[in-house]
Design an enzyme around this catalytic site. Structure first.
Site, short mmCIF file in Angstrom:
data_model
loop_
_atom_site.label_atom_id
_atom_site.label_comp_id
_atom_site.label_asym_id
_atom_site.label_seq_id
_atom_site.Cartn_x
_atom_site.Cartn_y
_atom_site.Cartn_z
N LYS A 88 -5.40 9.26 -3.57
CA LYS A 88 -4.30 9.43 -4.38
C LYS A 88 -4.27 10.74 -5.20
O LYS A 88 -3.05 10.99 -5.64
CB LYS A 88 -4.30 8.38 -5.56
CG LYS A 88 -4.18 6.82 -5.29
CD LYS A 88 -2.73 6.64 -4.72
CE LYS A 88 -2.45 5.14 -4.54
NZ LYS A 88 -1.10 4.87 -4.04
N SER A 104 -10.58 -1.60 -0.91
CA SER A 104 -9.40 -1.22 -0.03
C SER A 104 -10.08 -0.82 1.50
O SER A 104 -9.52 -1.25 2.47
CB SER A 104 -8.66 -0.24 -0.39
OG SER A 104 -8.09 -0.53 -1.56
#
Length: 325
Positions: A41, A264
């Site tokens: 991110k 994830s």
């Protein structure tokens, strides 16, 4: 030896793990967690802030506001601290405690949504709160990772070209679907480059991103209760939906091999392993999956036995179940 003065100036973009010894699967895992924000991110955060600065939308009086399940919030907290901006992260009760403390340690304000929207879940409730903040005070600047093109452009310009350089014979790419920024950036790059790469999106069971029925999800990062505005399915060749318990088992199996990744990553690797077993059983395909982050932030959830048992059942971490993945 790199010497940096800004925390977002450092990111390892060329580290891959060969998963054949750990999972007996012909799959390379691109590790995106080696930077000061701890996740992929950081790329989107830096890209969206740079765009807001160029446009003059972000000033010294601004309060950056964003809805995040955790990792983008940490990345924005880090960049905001370095640049002297104020940042307010709107998250929910599924956000890891360590992640919330990281944001607060860097000076961010964290608002936790405790009640989901009856139809659009926690994400819908978070987005509603962000809209209310922006309507109440024009100093609030919403970067909106769910619709901001500089989210996917970050990966179009960095992540995908890096993979293409290191794997010129790439056959299949597996990308987790959250906001779909990483997915769309990579999928657009390979489709527009004309290379015959099959792009497979990996989503969580219970996510509505690709039209599936909504359901409870406890692992932050992948899946959505609101269809992402960035998503264009015409660039995606296939979709795999992974039950969270399978993601947990794969993450634990990787941990027993010494690789501690986030939930994830467990989802993406589980989906990739199943897809390859069905569509490329000979093991000859050159396949890459993207790992968004590492596992330390999930020690109290994904890697906590009681947490897993309470949510997924007492047999979720049976040795045979873990080894079967």
């Amino acid at each position: 030896m790199p010497v940096i003065s800004a925390p977002d100036a450092f990111h390892v973009d060329d580290l891959y793990v060969d998963l054949r010894p750990a999972l007996d699967t012909s799959l390379y895992l691109k590790c995106e967690g080696f930077n000061f924000a701890g996740s992929i991110k950081l790329k989107a955060a830096a890209s969206m802030i740079a765009d807001a600065e160029r446009r003059g939308a972000l000033t010294g009086d601004s309060v950056i506001v964003e809805s995040s399940s955790g990792n983008l919030g940490v990345a924005l907290s880090m960049i905001a601290a370095d640049k002297g901006y104020r940042f307010l992260c709107v998250t929910d009760t599924r956000c890891n405690l360590v992640t919330r403390r990281l944001m607060e340690a860097m000076g961010a304000q964290v608002h936790i949504i405790t009640e989901p929207h009856p139809e659009t879940g926690f994400l819908g409730a978070r987005l509603d709160h962000v809209r209310q903040l922006c309507a109440s005070d024009d100093r609030h600047l919403w970067l909106n990772q769910h619709a901001n093109p500089y989210n996917w452009l970050a990966h179009y310009r960095t992540t995908a070209p890096s993979i293409a350089t290191h794997f010129p014979e790439l056959d299949v790419l597996f990308v987790g679907a959250g906001t779909t920024g990483t997915l769309m950036g990579c999928a657009r790059y390979f489709k527009e480059s004309g290379r015959p790469v099959t792009v497979v999106a990996v989503d969580s069971v219970g996510s509505v991103t690709f039209g599936g029925p909504a359901g409870p999800r406890m692992i932050p990062g992948l899946g959505a209760a609101v269809r992402p505005q960035l998503l264009d399915e015409s660039f995606v060749d296939d979709v795999v939906h992974v039950p969270e318990v399978e993601a947990i088992r794969v993450a634990h199996r990787l941990a027993t091999a010494g690789f501690l990744f986030g939930g994830s990553t467990g989802t993406v690797v589980a989906g990739a392993s199943g897809w390859l077993a069905e569509h490329r059983p000979d093991g000859r395909a050159t396949a890459v999956a993207i790992s968004p982050d590492l596992g330390e932030r999930y020690l109290d959830s994904v890697y906590q036995t009681n947490w897993v048992s309470d949510i997924y059942g007492a047999h979720a971490l049976d040795r045979d179940a873990i080894r079967s993945r």
